[in-house]
Enzyme design. Sequence first.
Site, mmCIF file in Angstrom:
data_model
loop_
_atom_site.group_PDB
_atom_site.id
_atom_site.type_symbol
_atom_site.label_atom_id
_atom_site.label_comp_id
_atom_site.label_asym_id
_atom_site.label_seq_id
_atom_site.Cartn_x
_atom_site.Cartn_y
_atom_site.Cartn_z
ATOM 1 N N TYR A 93 8.452 2.448 -7.754
ATOM 2 C CA TYR A 93 8.285 3.704 -7.009
ATOM 3 C C TYR A 93 8.696 3.468 -5.554
ATOM 4 O O TYR A 93 8.501 2.368 -5.023
ATOM 5 C CB TYR A 93 6.828 4.167 -7.062
ATOM 6 C CG TYR A 93 6.317 4.361 -8.474
ATOM 7 C CD1 TYR A 93 6.653 5.486 -9.210
ATOM 8 C CD2 TYR A 93 5.496 3.404 -9.066
ATOM 9 C CE1 TYR A 93 6.189 5.665 -10.498
ATOM 10 C CE2 TYR A 93 5.021 3.571 -10.357
ATOM 11 C CZ TYR A 93 5.370 4.698 -11.076
ATOM 12 O OH TYR A 93 4.897 4.860 -12.353
ATOM 13 N N ARG B 69 5.792 2.141 -3.045
ATOM 14 C CA ARG B 69 4.793 1.199 -3.541
ATOM 15 C C ARG B 69 5.460 -0.021 -4.170
ATOM 16 O O ARG B 69 6.517 0.112 -4.793
ATOM 17 C CB ARG B 69 3.926 1.841 -4.631
ATOM 18 C CG ARG B 69 2.850 2.766 -4.126
ATOM 19 C CD ARG B 69 2.593 3.891 -5.097
ATOM 20 N NE ARG B 69 3.650 4.900 -5.032
ATOM 21 C CZ ARG B 69 3.844 5.863 -5.933
ATOM 22 N NH1 ARG B 69 3.064 5.935 -6.981
ATOM 23 N NH2 ARG B 69 4.812 6.724 -5.787
#
Length: 462
Positions: free
Chosen positions: A162, A165
């Site tokens: 992601y 993250r």
Amino acid sequence: MKTSSVAAKNQLSHGPEKIVTLSYVAAEAEEPPSKSVILTGLEDEPPGRPATGKDRLFRNVPESSWKDWKWQFRNRIVSVDQLKQLLPLSSEEEAQIRTVTRRYPLSITPYYLSLIDPANPRDPVRMQSVPCIEEITQSAMGMEDPLSEKEDSVVPGMVHRYPDRALMVLTDICPMLCRHCTRKREWRHGGWVRPDSEIEAMLDYLRRHTEVRDVILSGGDPLTLSTSHLESIISRIRAIEHIDIIRIGSRFPVVLPQRIDAELCDMLSRQGPIWFNSHFNHPNEVTPEAAAACDRLLRAGVPVNNQTVLLRGINDSVEIQTRLCHKLLKAKVRPYYLFQCDEVQGTEHLRTSVDVGIKIIEGMRGHTSGLAIPNFVVDLVQGGGKVPLQPNYVLAMNEDELLLKNYEGKVFRYRNPNSQKSRSETDAPPPVSGVVESLLAAADLPAKAKGEANADRVIIRS
Ligand code: SF4
């Protein structure tokens, strides 16, 4: 690290009424031989006195050792010979477990084992920790690495899937080997902790990638590292200006709550903001010890969110999930995710069909507070990421209005505020139950919704 030293000397008969007491080879300096507990043999449990697992199985272990996480870790049950002294196993089961452990090893902390009801072969703690033959017989199903973590590895040990993250896998060691583990493939490589050169390579990656603001420490279980080792890693992450949040994913509060000690909590408090993801799967795991461990984290300023894995025969019912979430809330832990069990080789027997999870959420919604209801998600294969799955409450929708079903199955019309029409043109009749078709006809809404209002809300075991 010195490993388990359970030294059982008695054969345990197959019944809950017997007590076996074991000796433990104490560990080096911390537990000198003079403190060793000597085996005293098999005893009948005093009638009418329900023994806790600790009293029944580990009564000779001093409280100071029992509360010492390093003692618990050293004395993990890692062989079938140790296990059969503590749990009733038929000779068939024993042979099956020996077969399974050649491929998928076992490891159970004395604390976690003490939660098992020995009279119940389907005990939820037992099913999560004791190997069973289906891990082998159904191993053709599923994949080794369904989430394609290897492919998403940007440097060894770091997954960046992601945008904002990144995940750091620090070790493959866990105090308890969960039979449903997504990273079961790592077990055969033996225990490893990532060397500092690889940690530095991960940190370099983070320093270069300013879009990452949230780092998740995972494993294995990152809390198997010593507190000082963990702090040396966390403090270097903390020094990276664009990293706002550090999260720790750990099962220690569940399987070895003694690990959440003052030294660890002080360190986490110093290095905050740190968030903690626990992994409680069943209400029986939310013991006073586990709740106290979560409380220590919270008092150190570390919010605790729980991630449950939906497991067949263990927690696949509205009743169990509701009890679990209520107990978590009492412990001030927020139920965060309910995960569909990943398509991992050796876990097929524990997987439910996806609709069970949806119906569990549907069975909870409206019957308990929204705070107690986790997000049910499927983690897609090939690194597709998490997809939240919800019961369908929207029976039909057009630009003027929606036809919605509430938690009781009653159907309501709801004016869409974007509507160009006046309220009088779209005034709804009072709420009615079980007459979707007439509402559909009156509202001229798409007929695809027919039949959905009475969807079965009852399920519940797969
Ligand atoms: S704690 Fe997590 S990583 Fe460790 S065995 Fe259990 S599921 Fe796997």
